[in-house]
Enzyme design. Structure first.
Site, PDB file in Angstrom:
ATOM      1  N   HIS A 115      -6.707  -1.355  -7.104  1.00  0.00           N
ATOM      2  CA  HIS A 115      -6.428  -0.801  -5.771  1.00  0.00           C
ATOM      3  C   HIS A 115      -5.746   0.562  -5.878  1.00  0.00           C
ATOM      4  O   HIS A 115      -4.788   0.723  -6.643  1.00  0.00           O
ATOM      5  CB  HIS A 115      -5.516  -1.785  -5.006  1.00  0.00           C
ATOM      6  CG  HIS A 115      -5.096  -1.286  -3.656  1.00  0.00           C
ATOM      7  ND1 HIS A 115      -3.806  -1.417  -3.191  1.00  0.00           N
ATOM      8  CD2 HIS A 115      -5.794  -0.639  -2.693  1.00  0.00           C
ATOM      9  CE1 HIS A 115      -3.731  -0.886  -1.973  1.00  0.00           C
ATOM     10  NE2 HIS A 115      -4.918  -0.408  -1.642  1.00  0.00           N
TER      11      HIS A 115
HETATM   12 CA    CA Z   1     -10.318   0.983  -6.306  1.00  0.00          CA
END
Ligand code: CA
Ligand code: TV1
Ligand code: ZN
Length: 406
Positions: free
Chosen positions: A201
């Protein structure tokens, strides 16, 4: 004889610096800057430098890095080395950033989440300051080429370090070159779309712009319990419901596409093209930053996806077709030969070239890195074989459809 040509109708600039490539995070640390050397060998071996302007990067200045980062953190990064670390830890304004110690901590943490312990994610290593300010300088040089209209696509494979926070290193990232770049882009472009195909992320970038409606962040990543011990995949953020800071003007300007392990090409293409396509339509960006972390490839040492270099490249082509000013950055990628393959292939796509699948091994300084069955048989796009660790596909098409509709 490979027939590399300059792109028609647009310009590409390539930003690099060999000094970045020689750095060592530590013997067993997964981040290997020499994957950039391997990438360069392929890019030069295929002759792609004839299709672009190449720029040797210069270091970023401390003042430039302060545009996002905490001034004490910047001073620390500029002075730190394995030799100076202990004495810098004694300086009161740095010491106040040492986190309290928990009993099950495996490494001793110093200020700003930095450490000289062997197992640390963000170690202090020889030449570290040089390394940090150089990869940042390369990204800012690339950004400058875009904002001054001297290029249409700028590439820096040494950048894309998306986890760094304002006053904290995290996940192999120390200076958030992406945030610094976007801040520069905002001086010229009304809206910037950030897209992140690293398997992790893009938390640092999302957090930095969580109150900023002129920046939309969109990350595709492995999300959820890592294994039977229920540890979350790093960094553990980026839920589908996470759409920017609620109650601020930045709400709805973050998008997250959490994905389970083992996703294949067809599923990734479906998600990427539908969600990215709609983000571009709705947000109408004036420029795009694409973080191309290669740890989303099948066979990566840390990643858990099964996507091919072909599909990874398809994401770049899809974004390029928007015709918007584009900054292409690196990021993660822990199986070096595959990182080199993907980023060389994507350099070719940026310049409208199609490369022959047989690597010109006679023109590559370390051909053995790409030869033999376990190393991909000299092919640019070797198919997965029994040497590729496969991750069971935990993604159900209905879950993916649900995310696209949402
Ligand atoms: Ca990513
Ligand atoms: C030293 C030596 C450090 C061996 C780190 C894998 C190591 C890892 C190592 C490692 C490793 C992580 C966590 C740590 C939770 C933390 C560039 C307290 C074999 C953009 C960063 C992943 C990804 C960090 C960076 C992650 C990027 N995974 N061996 N560390 N614990 N940290 O899980 O997004 O690709 O693994
Ligand atoms: Zn990653």
């Amino acid at each position: 004889e490979i027939g590399i040509t300059k792109p028609k109708g647009h310009k590409v600039s390539f930003h690099y610096n060999s000094r970045v490539e020689d750095m060592h995070f530590g013997k067993t640390h997964p981040m290997k800057p020499w994957r950039l050397t391997l990438t360069k060998h392929l890019v030069l071996g295929y002759g792609l430098h004839y299709a672009m302007d190449t720029h040797e990067a210069v270091s970023a200045g401390k003042d430039q890095v302060r545009a996002f980062h905490d001034p004490d953190y910047v001073d620390f990064l500029a002075q730190v080395s394995p030799q100076t670390f202990a004495s810098l830890c004694e300086v009161p304004r740095f010491a106040q950033h040492i986190p309290p110690k928990h009993e099950n901590d495996t490494v001793d943490l110093g200020p700003f989440n930095l450490s000289t312990s062997p197992g640390a994610d963000c170690p202090v290593f020889d030449g570290m300051s040089t390394y940090l300010f150089l990869y940042t300088g390369a990204t800012l040089g690339a950004t400058q080429q875009l904002t001054s209209n001297q290029t249409d696509i700028a590439i820096n494979w040494s950048g894309g370090l998306h986890h760094a926070h304002r006053a904290e290193a995290s996940g192999f990232c120390y200076i958030n070159d992406i945030v610094l770049s976007i801040l520069d882009l905002l001086r010229v472009y009304p809206r910037v779309l950030y897209i992140d195909i690293d398997v992790h992320h893009g938390d640092g970038v999302e957090e930095a712009f969580q109150r900023q409606p002129r920046v939309m962040t969109l990350s595709y990543h492995r999300y959820g319990p890592y294994d039977e011990t229920q540890h979350k995949f790093f960094p553990g953020t980026g839920d589908l419901a996470d759409v920017g800071l609620k109650g601020t003007v930045g709400e709805h300007f973050a998008l997250n596409v959490p994905i389970a392990s083992g996703i294949n090409d067809g599923q990734y293409k479906y998600l990427f093209e539908n969600v990215t396509g709609r983000a571009i339509e709705a947000f109408k960006p004036s420029a795009i930053v694409l973080q191309c972390g290669a740890d989303s490839l099948g066979g990566d040492r840390l990643g858990q996806f099964n996507i091919s270099t072909t599909q990874h490249g398809e994401c770049v082509s899809f974004v390029k077709r928007s015709g918007l000013p584009l900054l292409i950055l690196g990021g993660g990628g822990y199986t070096a030969r595959n990182v080199a393959r993907a980023w060389c292939h994507e350099t070719a796509l940026a310049t409208d070239n199609t490369l022959p699948d047989s690597i010109p091994l006679d023109l590559v300084p370390r051909p053995e890195a790409f030869q033999g069955r376990a190393h991909g048989d000299g092919k640019l796009h070797p198919p997965f074989n029994k040497n590729t660790p496969v991750h069971n596909n935990q993604n159900k098409d209905v879950d993916l459809e649900y995310m696209v509709k949402k």
